[in-house]
Design a protein around this motif. Sequence first.
Motif, PDB file in Angstrom:
ATOM      1  N   THR A 177       0.827  -1.217   0.000  1.00 37.78           N
ATOM      2  CA  THR A 177       0.000   0.000   0.000  1.00 37.78           C
ATOM      3  C   THR A 177       0.856   1.259   0.000  1.00 37.78           C
ATOM      4  O   THR A 177       0.314   2.363  -0.031  1.00 37.78           O
ATOM      5  CB  THR A 177      -0.942   0.037   1.217  1.00 37.78           C
ATOM      6  N   TRP A 180       0.014   4.019   2.480  1.00 32.90           N
ATOM      7  CA  TRP A 180      -1.286   4.700   2.432  1.00 32.90           C
ATOM      8  C   TRP A 180      -2.310   4.062   3.360  1.00 32.90           C
ATOM      9  O   TRP A 180      -3.295   4.700   3.726  1.00 32.90           O
ATOM     10  CB  TRP A 180      -1.814   4.717   0.991  1.00 32.90           C
ATOM     11  N   VAL A 181      -2.111   2.818   3.730  1.00 34.20           N
ATOM     12  CA  VAL A 181      -3.016   2.150   4.672  1.00 34.20           C
ATOM     13  C   VAL A 181      -2.170   1.460   5.739  1.00 34.20           C
ATOM     14  O   VAL A 181      -1.246   0.710   5.411  1.00 34.20           O
ATOM     15  CB  VAL A 181      -3.937   1.125   3.981  1.00 34.20           C
ATOM     16  N   THR A 224      -5.404   5.696   7.342  1.00 33.02           N
ATOM     17  CA  THR A 224      -4.782   6.184   6.124  1.00 33.02           C
ATOM     18  C   THR A 224      -3.515   6.957   6.470  1.00 33.02           C
ATOM     19  O   THR A 224      -3.269   7.275   7.631  1.00 33.02           O
ATOM     20  CB  THR A 224      -5.748   7.076   5.327  1.00 33.02           C
ATOM     21  N   LYS A 225      -2.726   7.269   5.492  1.00 37.89           N
ATOM     22  CA  LYS A 225      -1.386   7.829   5.671  1.00 37.89           C
ATOM     23  C   LYS A 225      -1.390   9.036   6.614  1.00 37.89           C
ATOM     24  O   LYS A 225      -1.989  10.084   6.301  1.00 37.89           O
ATOM     25  CB  LYS A 225      -0.826   8.235   4.307  1.00 37.89           C
ATOM     26  N   SER A 231      -6.262  12.449   7.520  1.00 40.36           N
ATOM     27  CA  SER A 231      -6.066  11.034   7.827  1.00 40.36           C
ATOM     28  C   SER A 231      -7.316  10.507   8.514  1.00 40.36           C
ATOM     29  O   SER A 231      -7.910  11.195   9.360  1.00 40.36           O
ATOM     30  CB  SER A 231      -4.840  10.845   8.726  1.00 40.36           C
TER      31      SER A 231
END
Length: 507
Positions: A177, A180-181, A224-225, A231
């Motif tokens: 990912t 990003w996750v 999330t990032k 986020s």
Amino acid sequence: MVLHKIRFTFFVLAFTSVLSLKAEYPLNYESLFTVGSGNGDFAPYYQSSLRHGRFTQADNAQIEAKLWRPVDIDKRFSYGFGVDIIGGYASAVDYEKYNPVDMKWGSHSERPSSVWIQQLYGDIKYRSVFISVGMKEHGSAILDQSLTSGDLVESGNTRPIPEVRAGFIDFQDIPFTKGWVQIQGEIGYGRMIDDGWWKDHFNYYNGTIRRDLLYNYKRCYFRTKPSRPLSVTFGMQAAAVFGGTTDFYFKGELAKSQKNISGIKGFFKMLIPINDGEEGFYAGNHVGSWDIKARYRLKNGSEISAYASWLWEDGSGIGKLNGWDGLWGIGYRSSKACLISGALVEFLEFTNHSGPIHFAPGDFPGTTIPDHVSGADDYYNNAIYGSWSYFGQSLGSPAMMAPVYNRDGYPHYIGNVMRGFHIGIEGYITPRIDYRLKGGYRKAWGTSKMMLPRPLDLTAIMMEASWRPVRIDGLSINASLELNRGSMPENSFGAMVGLRYTGLLNL
């Protein structure tokens, strides 16, 4: 039971002593002296809540000593431990109890122990995974612990439960990912040691008294990032009490004593709940929440957030069939120490309970009605395992009035159909003087199965401030005042003053 406690205590003490012989960085220590007094039977709401079970009574004089070594998260392998002992005096509260011999009610006084071990634990970390053994304080994984009204599942409102807990030390990138996750999760199994408290406070007339209960906690969050301005964190908490023995009392007589499922089979059923009919339903009392939080970082580094935590007690709540029930909030965190460095507003809604009707064919042997209607969730109450509490205080949100406040010795929550709001503000008046303000209102109409003759309510406001003298490094002086007006549980005014000294021991 006592022998098990002694063995556990000596094991962890020996473990931490060996580790401390080769300390690679200093040990932290802290000593506290706190005195509080009020004009009610109990400590005011905010002075009592989210303090890990330290204060429940109106009058307190308490000494606390801590020694701990935190895990170094930057190292591949690290270890930590902690010891925390509390002693002192607390005023007594009268509780009612039924005497089956002469069939009369009487009154008896109860107060907390004069000395107890608050924390005793050892931690080991390898790469991104940790394991923790012992009694260790935990707060909310997603809420602002300093200002919130409290997590709905595991809030940090009660004394720590002896347990073994393992999981990811922090959020970890999910492969492929590109960051990003991320994922964070943990699971723990423990043993409740509050049997003596229930034996002393139960009325032995109506309700259930439990003993030898086991505890399970697990959660899984995705994020999330976090380096991006926006986020989002989303996931679920799920906890349960199971095992042990439950005694059922009806009108002063022991109606039934039930041994609940435990052992290896019980442990697996907490990990993945399965209904195999042994207890008629899913084994254990399961309480959890769906949690979501969106955080936005401003250009100056300050952050604003919006979040929701949706409480569930069974399948209907997991499916979000309980309307708007849950905790809803917005918060702010400044990037620097200033007059308002943090603030939040929360709304609490628990009036739906998935509707007023609950019908399970298993409750009525021989019924010709095959349909199941899941409602009347009765948050924090369970017919077999009692209330979602530990030493009488709420494991979840302290906003729901816990059994410790039932002076008639009733062991369940009496006001979980509730609505309220809460505010929290903190900041710095000067670099060495900080403050915190908490306030709110809540109103309860009873439970989803039994309404009260008249609603209960409470308006509460607390102001506290801390001063750190220039000439004595490590010393802080804290003072708080709180005013409560209402019937959850009483009108009260309380004042509390504390001295705290922290430092490092270099080995």
